[in-house]
Scaffold this motif. Structure first.
Motif, PDB file in Angstrom:
ATOM      1  N   THR A 414       0.835  -1.190   0.000  1.00 13.12           N
ATOM      2  CA  THR A 414       0.000   0.000   0.000  1.00 13.12           C
ATOM      3  C   THR A 414       0.875   1.245   0.000  1.00 13.12           C
ATOM      4  O   THR A 414       2.020   1.204   0.465  1.00 13.12           O
ATOM      5  CB  THR A 414      -0.956   0.007   1.216  1.00 13.12           C
ATOM      6  N   VAL A 415       0.320   2.344  -0.503  1.00 11.95           N
ATOM      7  CA  VAL A 415       1.097   3.577  -0.638  1.00 11.95           C
ATOM      8  C   VAL A 415       1.326   4.267   0.697  1.00 11.95           C
ATOM      9  O   VAL A 415       2.220   5.098   0.825  1.00 11.95           O
ATOM     10  CB  VAL A 415       0.442   4.564  -1.622  1.00 11.95           C
ATOM     11  N   LEU A 429      -3.079   7.140  -3.826  1.00  5.23           N
ATOM     12  CA  LEU A 429      -4.413   6.596  -3.538  1.00  5.23           C
ATOM     13  C   LEU A 429      -5.134   6.246  -4.835  1.00  5.23           C
ATOM     14  O   LEU A 429      -5.719   5.163  -4.963  1.00  5.23           O
ATOM     15  CB  LEU A 429      -5.238   7.585  -2.713  1.00  5.23           C
ATOM     16  N   GLU A 432      -3.802   3.149  -6.205  1.00  2.00           N
ATOM     17  CA  GLU A 432      -4.059   1.931  -5.421  1.00  2.00           C
ATOM     18  C   GLU A 432      -5.520   1.496  -5.486  1.00  2.00           C
ATOM     19  O   GLU A 432      -5.815   0.297  -5.545  1.00  2.00           O
ATOM     20  CB  GLU A 432      -3.646   2.150  -3.959  1.00  2.00           C
ATOM     21  N   LEU A 433      -6.433   2.448  -5.436  1.00  2.00           N
ATOM     22  CA  LEU A 433      -7.855   2.105  -5.366  1.00  2.00           C
ATOM     23  C   LEU A 433      -8.490   2.148  -6.753  1.00  2.00           C
ATOM     24  O   LEU A 433      -8.178   3.021  -7.568  1.00  2.00           O
ATOM     25  CB  LEU A 433      -8.592   3.068  -4.428  1.00  2.00           C
TER      26      LEU A 433
END
Lengths: 464, 464
Positions: A414-415, A429, A432-433
């Motif tokens: 995760t970032v 974000l 990632e999402l």
């Protein structure tokens, strides 16, 4: 519609005590941003230093009426720009709300105002034989409100979890200016949605926290410290994976690399950098003989993974000295230049390969990257160092920063492990999402803050 | 607009394998409700036994188009009516999705489909030296999907937390039919809102869970069991508070009262009811000498609190026998009549006074109320027993049910510790949460499920 800041300030003045409202630019200046390097910040109309939940509620109600942004802020120790001021709005500081309302020994809970400093809560709990575990490196300064808003982590998270694991109740001001209570004081409770968990880590975008109820644990037995001196960064990373593979559950497992050790020695002359390239500092708090056996096993794992030297220490002073090097790493590096702090978190099995990639990125972009890490849970803090005013170096560092994020995502990570998104990780974000998940964020944001006044433009982009 | 169930079934037929869709009333009948006594249920158009996330997605998409309600369901062991069918809609059973996708020993995580039975996951983990702690009493039958949807608790929660404390990632179908992933596989992560925590415990109203990633712990050392035989319910309640006051952290602390012991003896002749009025069963899993000391201390606390007999047992068979009485209590009581299960949770300091009030309520309403409790975290399960067909007794029991809720709220507790709101605790939710907090629930529900098709009318009332 532009914000009428004169009318905004008039309305704030009508609702607040005079010493609560700050508009003098010199005094406002110290509330403009947190500790994130290079994150932009705006020019607020005012700072309010709330003394009560009612003050906070008044600010939100006035800002709601004027459609002015409200940026909540604790001690300003954030590292992502989450508390950075926005143009024409209000910075709402909770730092003066620092009462420990209650510590209940039998229920093992504490109720605190948001401005209570983490270490102060921990000390007050310790006096009663209790322990509030979340221990971000900023604990001497950062507040429980800020810790909750960012879901702060720390050293002992590897065994004891993060802030969200301890917050069980909240009082907060909603985006429409209601003052509400959610959560519980009981050990369990499943009535309705987990609004407590939703608020924790929402970085001031869903509500302004005015009181926090946290679970406590009994004080622990003393920890044993296990130090391993490694010849290089990647072998230390392999040892982290080997500790997990051995079935150990350390109460801390920290990594400090050569660049950090050198910087600490240049400053404090602790002599560590002559003995090790990279140090792993493990802790075990399992009581009794089993704890001794686990500590011995960790020492063995360090040696088997290539440590030139490994030792179990139960002398608290010696252990403190080793951890002091960990704590001093960040200020020592700040003496060398501007420090941009990364915060990726990767699976434990990926620590060594990701550390190797970070070294390659540093070389490729001719950037000094030091590494400290909550290694035991794969939470890496590469620290990118540049000289003030060197625009080319800064550009290279920013490229490196984004490549590290790409590497972490590719490794299944995760970032942001614990610092939050703020401004620095917004692109991360969105990488990632998925798009539908971002849409869910926007829908929840609109549901909780229909006027869009709570820290707007942070965490995720408001539109496509 | 009424639902066109013929068109709904046609569209489902077009998207699903024939053996997945059930419309035969005799087969539909076994999917109409969970195990909550007296909660109403409707007449669904169809049952779908999904075999994949894509099946679940197809159901939501078709139902979204027809504005038909979707009620997700695991094993149907719920005790609040949360899985009860709604008129004209679809019951979406996830029971066939029972693959354990992955158990990763080093990362200490498992990835499972929602229909995996709790005990099956626990057994698979144990084979690898790992442990999934949440252990609802329904663990031989209930599914991880249902556990997640209700944030299920259990016996070891008192030390190890509830389902939400272990779920770190989810795949789910949104209210608009998107299939999304949220959460992480890493030890930590703070990117965006905690949608995982929001979905857990949302009882099928915010999304349909199709895959769950959970944290695991290493297998524990064997537990010691400490039994205390008390002369009455309230002295056992006082012992629970005394255990907390002594600073102990039991790994279980269960209470079984006289009515339960009598029912178990009438059925299985275990001889417990001749020896005790109320039994407390504690467990300690701290390793080594410290664990022995803690067990001895708990025994002492039991004696000091009025136990006529207290003993530490490290014989697993003897301990199993004692806990069998706890497990058999519920089925033993079901032999005596209809059982309406309460699930209030109160502060640990309030266990004794609330148990006394429950006894008074039983007398006042001439209702048999047995008590089992996860006493160590204040989670009480008064069991209200009535004879089938006795309408007057049922009315008295319902009054008693609501008075117990009032007592729990007045004691600073919650209306549901672990069973969820469903239908039975909807009034309780509205009594516990303030109007603005209920409005936040409605706003979040609309944000996540704009068409209002996911288990509508459960948990909270849609309007004022």
């Amino acid at each position: 519609m532009p914000i009428d800041t004169t009318a905004l300030i008039d309305d704030l003045t009508a609702r607040l005590d005079a010493d609560t409202l700050i508009t003098d630019p010199d005094r406002v200046a110290s509330y403009l941003h947190d500790e994130a390097e290079w994150a932009p910040y705006g020019k607020p109309a005012a700072v309010v230093r709330a003394r009560s939940a009612q003050d906070a509620q008044a600010v939100v109600q006035v800002c709601h009426q004027h459609r002015a942004p409200v940026v909540a802020r604790g001690a300003g120790t954030g590292l992502s720009g989450g508390a950075n001021a926005l143009d024409g709005g209000v910075v709402l500081s909770l730092e003066l709300m620092r009462e420990i309302v209650e510590i209940h020994e039998l229920e093992r809970i504490a109720v605190v105002q948001p401005g209570v400093v983490n270490d102060d809560l921990r000390a007050a709990c310790a006096e009663r034989g209790l322990w509030y575990p979340p221990d971000p490196a900023s604990s001497p300064w950062s507040t429980i409100g800020g810790n909750a808003a960012t879901n702060a982590g720390g050293l002992c998270c590897v065994k004891y979890g993060v802030t969200r694991d301890y917050v069980i109740g909240l009082e907060f001001v909603t985006g429409t200016g209601d003052l509400v209570r959610v959560g519980r004081r009981t050990a369990k409770g499943v009535v309705g949605y987990d609004l407590v968990g939703l608020l924790v880590g929402s970085e001031g975008t869903l509500g302004i926290i005015t009181e926090i109820t946290v679970k406590l644990r009994p004080l622990r037995d003393p920890e044993r410290t296990i130090a391993g001196y490694f010849p290089d960064l990647v072998s230390a990373g392999r040892a982290v994976t080997a500790v997990a593979a051995a079935g150990l559950t350390p109460s801390a497992l920290e990594l400090v690399d050569r660049t950090c050790l050198q910087a600490v020695d240049d400053w404090k002359n602790m002599g560590l950098s002559t003995e090790a390239d990279t140090v792993l500092l493990g802790r075990i708090d399992t009581p009794g003989a089993q704890g001794d056996a686990e500590a011995a096993l960790m020492e063995q794992v360090f040696s088997d993974s290539g440590a030139g030297f490994a030792v179990v220490s139960s002398d608290p002073q010696e252990a403190e000295l080793l951890f002091a090097a960990r704590r001093l790493a960040y200020p020592a590096l700040e003496r060398l230049g501007d420090v941009l702090t990364e915060d990726v978190c990767v699976p434990k099995s990926q620590v060594a390969p990701v550390l190797a990639e970070i070294q390659a990125i540093a070389a490729r972009h001719d950037t000094v990257i030091a590494n400290i890490a909550h290694a035991g849970d794969g939470n890496l803090h590469p620290l990118l160092i540049t000289q003030p005013g060197d625009a080319a170096a800064r550009e290279r560092a920013q490229l490196a920063f984004h490549e590290i994020i790409d590497v972490a995502l590719a490794a299944g990570g995760t970032v942001t492990g614990e610092h939050g998104v703020g401004l620095l990780k917004m692109d991360g974000l969105h990488a990632e999402l998925s798009a539908p998940v971002v849409e869910l964020h926007r829908a929840i944001k609109s549901a909780m803050d229909p006027a869009g006044i709570l820290n707007p433009g942070k965490v995720f982009r408001a539109h496509g």
